[in-house]
Design a protein around this motif. Structure first.
Motif, PDB file in Angstrom:
ATOM      1  N   GLN A   1       0.851  -1.189   0.000  1.00  0.00           N
ATOM      2  CA  GLN A   1       0.000   0.000   0.000  1.00  0.00           C
ATOM      3  C   GLN A   1       0.888   1.240   0.000  1.00  0.00           C
ATOM      4  O   GLN A   1       1.141   1.862   1.033  1.00  0.00           O
ATOM      5  CB  GLN A   1      -0.927  -0.019   1.213  1.00  0.00           C
ATOM      6  N   VAL A   2       1.354   1.591  -1.178  1.00  0.00           N
ATOM      7  CA  VAL A   2       2.238   2.742  -1.357  1.00  0.00           C
ATOM      8  C   VAL A   2       1.720   3.580  -2.517  1.00  0.00           C
ATOM      9  O   VAL A   2       0.838   3.161  -3.261  1.00  0.00           O
ATOM     10  CB  VAL A   2       3.689   2.286  -1.626  1.00  0.00           C
ATOM     11  N   GLU A   3       2.327   4.737  -2.680  1.00  0.00           N
ATOM     12  CA  GLU A   3       1.899   5.624  -3.767  1.00  0.00           C
ATOM     13  C   GLU A   3       2.519   5.245  -5.105  1.00  0.00           C
ATOM     14  O   GLU A   3       1.941   5.537  -6.158  1.00  0.00           O
ATOM     15  CB  GLU A   3       2.261   7.068  -3.415  1.00  0.00           C
ATOM     16  N   ALA A   4       3.696   4.627  -5.075  1.00  0.00           N
ATOM     17  CA  ALA A   4       4.376   4.219  -6.307  1.00  0.00           C
ATOM     18  C   ALA A   4       5.002   2.852  -6.097  1.00  0.00           C
ATOM     19  O   ALA A   4       5.600   2.589  -5.050  1.00  0.00           O
ATOM     20  CB  ALA A   4       5.445   5.239  -6.692  1.00  0.00           C
ATOM     21  N   PHE A   5       4.878   1.985  -7.104  1.00  0.00           N
ATOM     22  CA  PHE A   5       5.341   0.602  -6.993  1.00  0.00           C
ATOM     23  C   PHE A   5       6.136   0.264  -8.241  1.00  0.00           C
ATOM     24  O   PHE A   5       5.619   0.339  -9.358  1.00  0.00           O
ATOM     25  CB  PHE A   5       4.134  -0.325  -6.841  1.00  0.00           C
ATOM     26  N   ASP A   6       7.417  -0.097  -8.068  1.00  0.00           N
ATOM     27  CA  ASP A   6       8.340  -0.391  -9.163  1.00  0.00           C
ATOM     28  C   ASP A   6       8.382  -1.905  -9.372  1.00  0.00           C
ATOM     29  O   ASP A   6       8.772  -2.655  -8.461  1.00  0.00           O
ATOM     30  CB  ASP A   6       9.726   0.145  -8.800  1.00  0.00           C
ATOM     31  N   VAL A   7       7.988  -2.371 -10.571  1.00  0.00           N
ATOM     32  CA  VAL A   7       7.905  -3.807 -10.863  1.00  0.00           C
ATOM     33  C   VAL A   7       8.578  -4.097 -12.203  1.00  0.00           C
ATOM     34  O   VAL A   7       8.809  -3.197 -13.004  1.00  0.00           O
ATOM     35  CB  VAL A   7       6.437  -4.289 -10.899  1.00  0.00           C
TER      36      VAL A   7
ATOM     37  N   ARG B   1       0.496   4.212  -8.320  1.00  0.00           N
ATOM     38  CA  ARG B   1       1.142   4.386  -9.618  1.00  0.00           C
ATOM     39  C   ARG B   1       2.139   3.252  -9.840  1.00  0.00           C
ATOM     40  O   ARG B   1       2.846   2.841  -8.902  1.00  0.00           O
ATOM     41  CB  ARG B   1       1.880   5.714  -9.672  1.00  0.00           C
ATOM     42  N   VAL B   2       2.242   2.770 -11.075  1.00  0.00           N
ATOM     43  CA  VAL B   2       3.124   1.643 -11.379  1.00  0.00           C
ATOM     44  C   VAL B   2       4.284   2.107 -12.256  1.00  0.00           C
ATOM     45  O   VAL B   2       4.087   2.655 -13.341  1.00  0.00           O
ATOM     46  CB  VAL B   2       2.349   0.498 -12.064  1.00  0.00           C
ATOM     47  N   ILE B   3       5.490   1.862 -11.743  1.00  0.00           N
ATOM     48  CA  ILE B   3       6.723   2.119 -12.481  1.00  0.00           C
ATOM     49  C   ILE B   3       7.218   0.782 -13.013  1.00  0.00           C
ATOM     50  O   ILE B   3       7.317  -0.189 -12.264  1.00  0.00           O
ATOM     51  CB  ILE B   3       7.799   2.733 -11.572  1.00  0.00           C
ATOM     52  N   CYS B   4       7.538   0.707 -14.296  1.00  0.00           N
ATOM     53  CA  CYS B   4       7.950  -0.554 -14.902  1.00  0.00           C
ATOM     54  C   CYS B   4       9.449  -0.540 -15.200  1.00  0.00           C
ATOM     55  O   CYS B   4       9.944   0.299 -15.953  1.00  0.00           O
ATOM     56  CB  CYS B   4       7.149  -0.823 -16.169  1.00  0.00           C
ATOM     57  N   TYR B   5      10.126  -1.505 -14.598  1.00  0.00           N
ATOM     58  CA  TYR B   5      11.581  -1.623 -14.701  1.00  0.00           C
ATOM     59  C   TYR B   5      11.994  -2.453 -15.907  1.00  0.00           C
ATOM     60  O   TYR B   5      11.390  -3.481 -16.218  1.00  0.00           O
ATOM     61  CB  TYR B   5      12.123  -2.293 -13.432  1.00  0.00           C
ATOM     62  N   PHE B   6      13.042  -2.014 -16.596  1.00  0.00           N
ATOM     63  CA  PHE B   6      13.741  -2.850 -17.567  1.00  0.00           C
ATOM     64  C   PHE B   6      15.160  -2.313 -17.706  1.00  0.00           C
ATOM     65  O   PHE B   6      15.454  -1.179 -17.335  1.00  0.00           O
ATOM     66  CB  PHE B   6      13.040  -2.880 -18.932  1.00  0.00           C
ATOM     67  N   SER B   7      16.058  -3.144 -18.212  1.00  0.00           N
ATOM     68  CA  SER B   7      17.423  -2.691 -18.442  1.00  0.00           C
ATOM     69  C   SER B   7      17.511  -2.077 -19.830  1.00  0.00           C
ATOM     70  O   SER B   7      17.289  -2.756 -20.833  1.00  0.00           O
ATOM     71  CB  SER B   7      18.421  -3.841 -18.316  1.00  0.00           C
ATOM     72  N   ALA B   8      17.852  -0.800 -19.872  1.00  0.00           N
ATOM     73  CA  ALA B   8      17.958  -0.104 -21.154  1.00  0.00           C
ATOM     74  C   ALA B   8      19.378  -0.095 -21.699  1.00  0.00           C
ATOM     75  O   ALA B   8      19.590   0.231 -22.862  1.00  0.00           O
ATOM     76  CB  ALA B   8      17.466   1.332 -21.008  1.00  0.00           C
TER      77      ALA B   8
ATOM     78  N   ALA C   1       5.248  -1.164 -22.337  1.00  0.00           N
ATOM     79  CA  ALA C   1       4.882  -0.495 -21.089  1.00  0.00           C
ATOM     80  C   ALA C   1       3.533   0.201 -21.215  1.00  0.00           C
ATOM     81  O   ALA C   1       2.710   0.170 -20.297  1.00  0.00           O
ATOM     82  CB  ALA C   1       5.966   0.509 -20.697  1.00  0.00           C
ATOM     83  N   VAL C   2       3.307   0.822 -22.354  1.00  0.00           N
ATOM     84  CA  VAL C   2       2.008   1.463 -22.588  1.00  0.00           C
ATOM     85  C   VAL C   2       0.903   0.421 -22.653  1.00  0.00           C
ATOM     86  O   VAL C   2      -0.157   0.576 -22.040  1.00  0.00           O
ATOM     87  CB  VAL C   2       2.046   2.290 -23.892  1.00  0.00           C
ATOM     88  N   ALA C   3       1.145  -0.669 -23.386  1.00  0.00           N
ATOM     89  CA  ALA C   3       0.130  -1.714 -23.534  1.00  0.00           C
ATOM     90  C   ALA C   3      -0.230  -2.344 -22.205  1.00  0.00           C
ATOM     91  O   ALA C   3      -1.394  -2.731 -21.976  1.00  0.00           O
ATOM     92  CB  ALA C   3       0.640  -2.791 -24.502  1.00  0.00           C
TER      93      ALA C   3
ATOM     94  N   CYS D   1       1.521   0.796 -17.685  1.00  0.00           N
ATOM     95  CA  CYS D   1       2.482   1.399 -16.759  1.00  0.00           C
ATOM     96  C   CYS D   1       2.324   2.926 -16.756  1.00  0.00           C
ATOM     97  O   CYS D   1       2.006   3.529 -17.771  1.00  0.00           O
ATOM     98  CB  CYS D   1       3.910   1.056 -17.167  1.00  0.00           C
ATOM     99  N   ASP D   2       2.555   3.525 -15.601  1.00  0.00           N
ATOM    100  CA  ASP D   2       2.564   4.987 -15.504  1.00  0.00           C
ATOM    101  C   ASP D   2       3.927   5.565 -15.849  1.00  0.00           C
ATOM    102  O   ASP D   2       4.030   6.701 -16.323  1.00  0.00           O
ATOM    103  CB  ASP D   2       2.215   5.428 -14.081  1.00  0.00           C
ATOM    104  N   ALA D   3       4.981   4.788 -15.582  1.00  0.00           N
ATOM    105  CA  ALA D   3       6.339   5.303 -15.715  1.00  0.00           C
ATOM    106  C   ALA D   3       7.285   4.149 -16.011  1.00  0.00           C
ATOM    107  O   ALA D   3       6.923   2.979 -15.903  1.00  0.00           O
ATOM    108  CB  ALA D   3       6.764   6.012 -14.425  1.00  0.00           C
ATOM    109  N   ILE D   4       8.520   4.507 -16.375  1.00  0.00           N
ATOM    110  CA  ILE D   4       9.534   3.487 -16.611  1.00  0.00           C
ATOM    111  C   ILE D   4      10.768   3.780 -15.762  1.00  0.00           C
ATOM    112  O   ILE D   4      11.069   4.934 -15.439  1.00  0.00           O
ATOM    113  CB  ILE D   4       9.932   3.380 -18.094  1.00  0.00           C
TER     114      ILE D   4
END
Length: 267
Positions: free
Chosen positions: A57-63, A82-89, A137-139, A142-145
């Motif tokens: 239960q947080v405001e932003a969650f990085d997955v 809000r969901v932040i989506c992680y990947f290695s760029a 991420a859009v599909a 996700c809110d952010a990356i």
């Protein structure tokens, strides 16, 4: 110089208006994305795929972008997180589905991370793969990356990458993310903050307290943007870290190295 007719002048004026409209819209796209404020509560799970009923239960969650299903992201967002989506760029990981498209652009291995190599971020092919990841991420909603390993130039990458290459790549990622309505965080890469902070919406940092470099992240706080900070260790570490993190305005969590569900959050 050719003399302009009234018709040609009108065409020129209309073309200028159209160009300015595109520029204004381009600027607006980066302004319309989510920009978390300092102190935003958060957590990050990368070795555990969350389920809607187990998400913190947080405001932003990085997955993890690849491992987290779209319906799970939708359910987490429906709860107000809000969901932040992680990947290695900046690296090629041989367990990712798009690895075959990246394999021939590899440099040296990342020390301590088996199956992972630095990427030639100058390559159009690499950038095309990353654009496809942004589309994913859009599909998935996700809110952010959270694009990782963007500091190849400051490591033994085997590709001859320069600081200018890293800056150009980060600006590419930021522009592509904003064009899709995604916000973007700067992962580590503290040396590049002066050059790119203006294009990023928050920062994600590992261990700035351990390395005594947290002051370098303050431009984000000064711009009203969150600094999501991870410090690795046991729960007792919070006693020394949390007061300092709160004073700086950081959103700090104490995690284990596997970035699972265990967490001690500051304050």
């Amino acid at each position: 110089m050719l003399k302009q007719t009234p018709k040609s002048r009108l065409i020129s004026i209309l073309a200028l208006i159209a160009m300015l409209t595109v520029i204004v819209k381009g600027d607006a796209s980066s302004m319309d994305v989510w920009r978390p404020a300092p102190g935003t509560s958060w957590d990050i799970w990368l070795s555990v795929a969350p389920k809607p009923d187990s998400a913190p239960q947080v405001e932003a969650f990085d997955v993890d972008l690849f491992d987290t299903p779209g319906p799970t992201i939708a359910a987490i967002r429906a709860s107000g997180t809000r969901v932040i989506c992680y990947f290695s760029a900046g690296s090629a990981e041989n367990w990712r589905s798009d690895y075959p498209q990246l394999k021939r652009f590899r440099g040296k291995p990342l020390g301590g991370w088996p199956g992972e190599w630095w990427l030639d971020i100058r390559s159009r092919n690499v950038r095309s793969v990353m654009a496809a990841r942004l589309d994913l991420a859009v599909a998935k909603g996700c809110d952010a990356i959270d694009p990782d390993n963007v500091d190849g130039a400051s490591n033994d990458n085997g590709l001859g990458l320069t600081r200018a290459d890293s800056v150009a790549y980060l600006r590419f990622l930021a522009a592509e993310a904003h064009a899709r309505g995604l916000s973007i965080g700067l992962k580590n890469a503290l040396d590049l903050i002066p050059a790119v902070e203006g294009q990023f919406d928050f920062a994600v940092n590992e261990q700035c307290f351990v390395y005594d470099e947290c002051q370098r992240l303050l431009p984000f706080i000064a711009s009203g943007k969150a600094v999501f900070n991870i410090e690795y260790g046991k729960a007792a570490k919070a006693r020394a870290i949390c007061p300092r993190a709160v004073a700086l305005g950081f959103s700090t969590v104490i995690k284990r190295m596997n970035l699972g569900s265990w967490v001690v959050a500051c304050p």
